[in-house]
Design a protein around this motif. Structure first.
Motif, short mmCIF file in Angstrom:
data_model
loop_
_atom_site.label_atom_id
_atom_site.label_comp_id
_atom_site.label_asym_id
_atom_site.label_seq_id
_atom_site.Cartn_x
_atom_site.Cartn_y
_atom_site.Cartn_z
N SER A 139 14.45 -37.21 27.24
CA SER A 139 16.11 -38.00 26.53
C SER A 139 17.40 -36.85 27.17
O SER A 139 18.44 -37.60 27.33
CB SER A 139 16.54 -38.19 25.02
N TYR A 140 17.02 -35.53 27.03
CA TYR A 140 17.50 -35.29 27.69
C TYR A 140 17.88 -34.60 29.43
O TYR A 140 19.03 -33.66 29.88
CB TYR A 140 17.94 -33.59 27.17
N GLN A 141 17.37 -34.97 30.29
CA GLN A 141 16.99 -33.99 31.26
C GLN A 141 17.67 -34.55 32.51
O GLN A 141 18.44 -33.44 33.26
CB GLN A 141 15.57 -34.59 31.96
N ASN A 142 18.09 -36.05 31.77
CA ASN A 142 18.85 -36.49 33.29
C ASN A 142 20.60 -35.07 33.46
O ASN A 142 21.60 -35.36 33.98
CB ASN A 142 19.72 -37.53 33.44
N TYR A 143 20.93 -35.12 31.53
CA TYR A 143 21.70 -35.04 30.98
C TYR A 143 21.91 -33.53 31.88
O TYR A 143 23.08 -32.72 32.34
CB TYR A 143 22.35 -34.82 29.58
N ILE A 144 21.19 -32.82 31.01
CA ILE A 144 20.81 -31.69 31.67
C ILE A 144 20.79 -30.90 33.53
O ILE A 144 21.65 -29.98 34.02
CB ILE A 144 19.51 -30.58 31.09
N TYR A 145 20.22 -32.38 34.38
CA TYR A 145 20.43 -31.95 35.78
C TYR A 145 22.15 -31.82 35.94
O TYR A 145 22.20 -31.39 36.52
CB TYR A 145 19.64 -32.92 36.59
N PHE B 232 14.39 -26.08 31.13
CA PHE B 232 13.28 -26.98 30.10
C PHE B 232 12.20 -25.63 29.92
O PHE B 232 11.58 -26.16 28.91
CB PHE B 232 12.09 -28.21 30.63
N ILE B 233 12.02 -24.64 30.54
CA ILE B 233 10.35 -23.86 30.65
C ILE B 233 10.90 -23.15 29.89
O ILE B 233 10.76 -22.50 28.72
CB ILE B 233 9.69 -23.61 32.04
N LEU C 239 20.71 -26.48 24.27
CA LEU C 239 19.94 -26.97 25.31
C LEU C 239 20.88 -26.41 26.35
O LEU C 239 20.61 -25.91 27.45
CB LEU C 239 19.42 -28.49 25.14
N TYR C 240 22.34 -27.03 26.29
CA TYR C 240 23.20 -27.04 27.22
C TYR C 240 24.08 -25.28 26.93
O TYR C 240 23.48 -24.73 28.59
CB TYR C 240 25.14 -28.24 26.70
#
Length: 185
Positions: free
Chosen positions: A24-30, A51-52, A71-72
């Motif tokens: 759910s967060y991978q696109n935002y973080i990318y 993510f690691i 996370l951000y």
């Protein structure tokens, strides 16, 4: 299962729950990382690295802030570490337009390239604040938490960054005229 339950299970070592949270967060973080480093391949690598780090440290997440904010913060710190190692790289934004003329696409890309080039000249604190606020749309309090600053400092950085960016853009011959021409059309 809601995010809190997934986080709790992930903290207990459940890989599937961790993957569900991350998806759910991978696109935002990318996107945040990409806007900071300006390179798709580097952004992909740094997203994976983020993510690691999250996986390794998820047990340290105490829930004192939102998971998204935590996370951000990891993503921004990972990006800043990378940028410290790789100074002087020009950023470029990808083409986000679908229905524009080739001239519009070229103008938009040139404008983004110029803005990102000038954004890169700002201090990292200013650059991060502008990206998180103006591009990612985060609140002042979220930015304060991510950058470990108080809200007043965040507001000041954003204001100073916008002023500096505006002044730098005014110095570019013909740049402001691009906006004036578009308003007349």
């Amino acid at each position: 299962m809601d995010e809190r339950q997934l986080l709790f299970k992930a903290q207990e070592g459940d890989i599937e729950s961790f993957e569900n949270v991350i998806v759910s967060y991978q696109n935002y973080i990318y996107n945040v990382i990409y806007r900071i480093v300006g390179n798709k391949e580097d952004a992909l690598d740094l997203t994976q690295e983020t993510f690691i780090k999250v996986f390794v440290n998820i047990k340290k997440f105490k829930g004192k802030s939102e998971f998204k904010t935590w996370l951000y913060r990891i993503a921004v710190n990972t990006s800043l570490d990378f940028m410290r190692k790789r100074k002087g790289v020009e950023e470029q934004l990808h083409n986000i337009s679908d229905f524009k003329t080739p001239e519009d696409i070229f103008d938009d890309k040139m404008t983004r390239d110029i803005i990102m080039s000038e954004l890169n000249k700002l201090k990292n604190d200013y650059k991060i604040a502008i990206i998180l606020r103006d591009i990612e749309g985060l609140t002042y309090s979220e930015i304060a938490e991510i950058t470990n600053s108080n809200i007043g400092t965040v507001k000041s950085r954003i204001s100073r960054a916008r002023s500096a960016l505006k002044e730098n853009l005014k110095k570019i011959p013909g740049f402001i005229n691009i906006f004036d021409e578009r308003r007349q059309l």
